[in-house]
Design a protein around this motif. Structure first.
Motif, mmCIF file in Angstrom:
data_model
loop_
_atom_site.group_PDB
_atom_site.id
_atom_site.type_symbol
_atom_site.label_atom_id
_atom_site.label_comp_id
_atom_site.label_asym_id
_atom_site.label_seq_id
_atom_site.Cartn_x
_atom_site.Cartn_y
_atom_site.Cartn_z
ATOM 1 N N ASN A 52 -32.210 -17.658 -5.563
ATOM 2 C CA ASN A 52 -32.376 -18.273 -4.060
ATOM 3 C C ASN A 52 -32.703 -19.688 -4.277
ATOM 4 O OD1 ASN A 52 -35.226 -18.196 -5.408
ATOM 5 N ND2 ASN A 52 -36.219 -18.114 -3.383
ATOM 6 N N SER A 54 -32.835 -24.080 -2.711
ATOM 7 C CA SER A 54 -33.191 -24.985 -1.750
ATOM 8 C C SER A 54 -33.182 -26.575 -2.203
ATOM 9 C CB SER A 54 -34.596 -24.761 -1.406
ATOM 10 O OG SER A 54 -34.937 -25.752 -0.310
ATOM 11 N N GLU A 79 -31.542 -21.353 1.101
ATOM 12 C CA GLU A 79 -32.510 -21.245 2.085
ATOM 13 C C GLU A 79 -32.617 -22.390 2.994
ATOM 14 O OE1 GLU A 79 -35.540 -18.503 -0.551
ATOM 15 O OE2 GLU A 79 -36.345 -20.357 0.036
ATOM 16 N N LEU A 84 -38.396 -20.887 1.670
ATOM 17 C CA LEU A 84 -38.951 -20.025 2.567
ATOM 18 C C LEU A 84 -40.240 -19.252 1.865
ATOM 19 C CD1 LEU A 84 -35.723 -18.280 3.828
ATOM 20 C CD2 LEU A 84 -37.298 -20.108 4.779
ATOM 21 N N GLY A 89 -38.414 -15.714 0.919
ATOM 22 C CA GLY A 89 -37.329 -15.839 0.157
ATOM 23 C C GLY A 89 -36.669 -14.246 -0.218
ATOM 24 N N ASN A 92 -35.102 -12.952 2.969
ATOM 25 C CA ASN A 92 -33.635 -13.830 3.082
ATOM 26 C C ASN A 92 -32.613 -13.209 2.374
ATOM 27 O OD1 ASN A 92 -32.174 -16.223 4.342
ATOM 28 N ND2 ASN A 92 -32.133 -16.555 2.054
ATOM 29 N N ARG A 191 -41.076 -18.276 6.954
ATOM 30 C CA ARG A 191 -41.437 -18.694 5.525
ATOM 31 C C ARG A 191 -42.944 -18.256 5.314
ATOM 32 N NH1 ARG A 191 -43.730 -23.885 4.755
ATOM 33 N NH2 ARG A 191 -43.502 -24.393 7.213
#
Length: 236
Positions: A52, A54, A79, A84, A89, A92, A191
């Motif tokens: 994941n 960001s 994300e 998140l 996370g 997601n 989140r």
């Protein structure tokens, strides 16, 4: 088994090192922190890994590629600019992780833990790895009883959650009940931290654990990264 590597943090405590490099891509022992995990995941028989992302997200595929150099298939779960957190996370990433139990590891730790020693399936909703409490976290997180069950009541000495575990997707089924209405990230995605869900299932005796006494460090500051670099230089 599939795995999820948490790599979406902003790395604020690691500034200025993370101003231009995501924390899991900082190097120690001659390679990015996350590469140590990918090697060990591949050695444990994992073939699909979700990362994941960001902060500085494009650097991950640019650095790691498709995972083929480790005999892995890497999947990136972006994300948005706002991470998140751990629970959001996981939620997601579930479409990429599927319906079977999956392995989770924090991308900003270093350990020589053997992922193959984890159970393929937890007895309950999750099985977590705990370590001795580091100086920056002396109170620990959870209590491990003689039967291998975890508790958050602090009725005895606690250990620190290592950021490694096996989770069933069903652990997240109660997220609305436990979390309520959390803040929202990009595209209205929830989140939230996974910790309230861990505690919720611990209260029902549904989280097991194990105590790992080998090498583990939370690479949370530039000083700890330098200490890890020194340790690895002495070992290699």
């Amino acid at each position: 088994m599939k795995a999820l590597v948490f790599a979406a943090g902003l790395g604020e405590r690691m500034r200025p090192l993370t101003e231009h490099t995501p924390k899991p891509l900082l190097r120690a022992g001659g390679k990015p922190l996350i590469a140590w995990h990918l090697e060990r995941l591949a050695a444990a028989g994992v073939r699909d890994v979700v990362v994941n992302t960001s902060w500085l997200a494009p650097q991950f595929p640019a650095t790691l590629g498709d995972g083929s150099r480790w005999n892995l298939r890497l999947h990136y779960a972006y994300e948005g600019p706002t991470p998140l957190e751990t629970g959001g996370g996981m939620l997601n990433a579930l479409p990429l992780l599927g319906e079977a139990p999956f392995l989770v590891v924090n991308g900003d730790i270093w350990t020589d833990f053997d992922f193959a020693s984890l159970p393929r399936e937890p007895q309950g909703e999750a099985h977590l790895v705990l370590v001795d409490n580091p100086p920056q976290h002396p109170q620990g997180d959870y209590r491990l009883d003689a039967h291998g069950r975890l508790h958050h009541d602090r009725h005895g000495p606690c250990l620190t959650y290592a950021g490694i575990g096996i989770y069933r997707p069903s652990l997240l089924a109660a997220w609305r009940e436990v979390i309520g209405e959390p803040p929202r990230g990009d595209h209205d995605r929830p989140r939230f931290s996974v910790v309230p869900l861990q505690k919720h299932h611990m209260a029902q005796g549904r989280i097991s654990g194990q105590h790992y006494r080998g090498h583990w460090t939370d690479v949370g500051t530039p000083q700890r990264l330098q200490a890890l670099e020194t340790t690895l230089r002495d070992r290699l």
